[in-house]
Design a protein around this motif. Structure first.
Motif, PDB file in Angstrom:
ATOM      1  N   GLY A 122      -5.457  55.477  34.318  1.00  7.33           N
ATOM      2  CA  GLY A 122      -5.415  54.334  33.407  1.00  7.33           C
ATOM      3  C   GLY A 122      -5.941  54.638  32.014  1.00  7.33           C
ATOM      4  N   LYS A 123      -6.582  55.780  31.857  1.00  4.60           N
ATOM      5  CA  LYS A 123      -7.122  56.138  30.547  1.00  4.60           C
ATOM      6  C   LYS A 123      -6.019  56.481  29.551  1.00  4.60           C
ATOM      7  N   LEU A 124      -4.884  56.971  30.048  1.00  4.44           N
ATOM      8  CA  LEU A 124      -3.812  57.420  29.165  1.00  4.44           C
ATOM      9  C   LEU A 124      -2.487  57.247  29.895  1.00  4.44           C
ATOM     10  N   HIS A 125      -1.523  56.595  29.251  1.00  3.20           N
ATOM     11  CA  HIS A 125      -0.281  56.337  29.977  1.00  3.20           C
ATOM     12  C   HIS A 125       0.460  57.621  30.304  1.00  3.20           C
ATOM     13  N   SER A 195       4.949  50.701  25.001  1.00  4.30           N
ATOM     14  CA  SER A 195       4.530  49.761  26.039  1.00  4.30           C
ATOM     15  C   SER A 195       3.078  49.370  25.854  1.00  4.30           C
ATOM     16  N   THR A 196       2.792  48.111  26.150  1.00  2.00           N
ATOM     17  CA  THR A 196       1.408  47.659  26.095  1.00  2.00           C
ATOM     18  C   THR A 196       0.689  48.080  27.368  1.00  2.00           C
ATOM     19  N   ARG A 197      -0.634  48.098  27.311  1.00  2.00           N
ATOM     20  CA  ARG A 197      -1.414  48.443  28.499  1.00  2.00           C
ATOM     21  C   ARG A 197      -1.112  47.482  29.641  1.00  2.00           C
ATOM     22  N   ASN A 198      -0.888  46.207  29.330  1.00  2.00           N
ATOM     23  CA  ASN A 198      -0.608  45.231  30.368  1.00  2.00           C
ATOM     24  C   ASN A 198       0.742  45.497  31.028  1.00  2.00           C
ATOM     25  N   ILE A 200       2.228  48.440  31.317  1.00  2.00           N
ATOM     26  CA  ILE A 200       2.061  49.626  32.154  1.00  2.00           C
ATOM     27  C   ILE A 200       1.334  49.264  33.443  1.00  2.00           C
ATOM     28  N   ARG A 201       0.307  48.410  33.314  1.00  2.00           N
ATOM     29  CA  ARG A 201      -0.453  47.988  34.494  1.00  2.00           C
ATOM     30  C   ARG A 201       0.432  47.192  35.454  1.00  2.00           C
ATOM     31  N   ASP A 204       2.871  49.504  37.222  1.00  2.00           N
ATOM     32  CA  ASP A 204       2.171  50.307  38.221  1.00  2.00           C
ATOM     33  C   ASP A 204       1.850  49.477  39.453  1.00  2.00           C
ATOM     34  N   ALA A 241       7.954  49.940  30.492  1.00  2.00           N
ATOM     35  CA  ALA A 241       7.097  51.031  30.976  1.00  2.00           C
ATOM     36  C   ALA A 241       7.856  52.114  31.725  1.00  2.00           C
TER      37      ALA A 241
END
Length: 311
Positions: A122-125, A195-198, A200-201, A204, A241
């Motif tokens: 999660g630190k880096l896509h 892509s935003t972090r959300n 990608i989350r 996943d 993502a």
């Protein structure tokens, strides 16, 4: 390390199908007598002569194998992938692999508990992308291999010493290892820089749910409800993502399991179809041919002939 074959049962029209595909490996650290929790394990293995493991999978762990010297062939989901040290074999959770070291090999095996692996990724896509597929990563230079080996040794010392702050120290060293691999690896066509972090989350999380429920023929709305998002949000997150639709991601997971069953088991096409949630073997055959380009029976014959996947 002990091997325990897992057996799952699926009943369809009063028919019990036994799914026995590949062994699921449980590591020694899972023994009940082991009281201490762990999240990373490292082992140094040297073998003289030939050494081989049959195809298997790790249900709860990812593995990074640094082959310092030696060569061999990896049976990766039924395909033969030759390797020669120095290189890294990257094995995500549940990927089916067998290893055949043809000559004396010196290797370091880093095993990472899946929840912790997800946390570090999660630190880096690009880390998520790195671990999305199993890989053989050769080193572009001897200097790169030496630097990677030095980092492996530091990680081993950190794990053994268990000094104050060793959890933070381990995470830092593991992050550095991943970063070294990302910088030397072509990760393919997927580009989720925008892509935003959300997003990608969410993608996943959707992938995790697919792994848990792909046999159950759930609708996209069922998945969206489990994630507490709308269908629009789910589709947008997957497109951004992964550059795939949610339906395509589900189909890809079903096909992956179907291929494993065809290569590594002796089940009939009908048994495989029922085990994957299809009520009609003919429909499964049409689905498989549309996704893969050939019928399941033809895929089994041709792939086993190429990879030696049958037992």
């Amino acid at each position: 390390m002990t091997h325990r074959a897992t057996t799952k049962y699926q009943t369809r029209a009063n028919r019990k199908v036994t799914l026995t595909t590949v062994p699921k490996v449980r590591l020694y650290v899972e023994r009940p007598e082991e009281k201490e929790e762990w999240f990373v394990n490292i082992g140094h293995v040297t073998d003289r002569g030939r050494w081989r493991t049959e195809p298997h999978a790790h249900p709860e762990y990812g593995q990074l194998i640094f082959v310092r010297t030696g060569r061999g062939v990896m049976n990766l989901e039924g395909s033969r992938v030759p390797f020669e040290g120095p290189c890294v074999l990257l094995l995500p959770t549940e990927c089916v692999h067998g290893l055949d070291y043809e000559v004396d090999a010196d290797r370091w095996v880093v095993t990472i508990e899946v929840a912790y692996l997800t946390q570090v990724n999660g630190k880096l896509h690009q880390f998520i992308q790195l671990w999305a597929l199993p890989r053989m990563i050769p080193f572009a230079s001897s200097a790169g291999a030496v630097a990677f080996f030095s980092q492996i040794e530091k990680l081993e010392r950190e794990l053994e010493a268990k000094k104050f702050g060793h959890v933070v120290g381990t995470e830092a060293l593991l992050t550095s290892l991943f970063l070294m691999l990302v910088r030397d690896t072509r990760l393919g066509h997927v580009d989720n820089e925008g892509s935003t972090r959300n997003e990608i989350r969410l993608a996943d999380r959707f992938r995790e749910l697919i792994d848990q429920h792909y046999r159950q023929n759930l609708s996209l709305q069922d998945y969206a409800s489990m994630m507490a998002v709308s269908l629009v949000q789910l589709r947008a997150a997957c497109a951004s993502a992964t550059k795939q639709s949610p339906t395509k991601m589900i189909h890809a997971r079903i096909i992956t399991e179907a291929k494993r069953n065809l290569i590594f088991s002796e089940m009939s096409v009908e048994q495989i179809a029922f085990g994957l949630g299809f009520s009609d073997a003919a429909y499964f055959t049409r689905f498989f041919r549309k996704e893969v380009g050939q019928a399941p029976s033809h895929f089994r014959v041709t792939t086993r002939g190429q990879s030696g996947g049958s037992k």
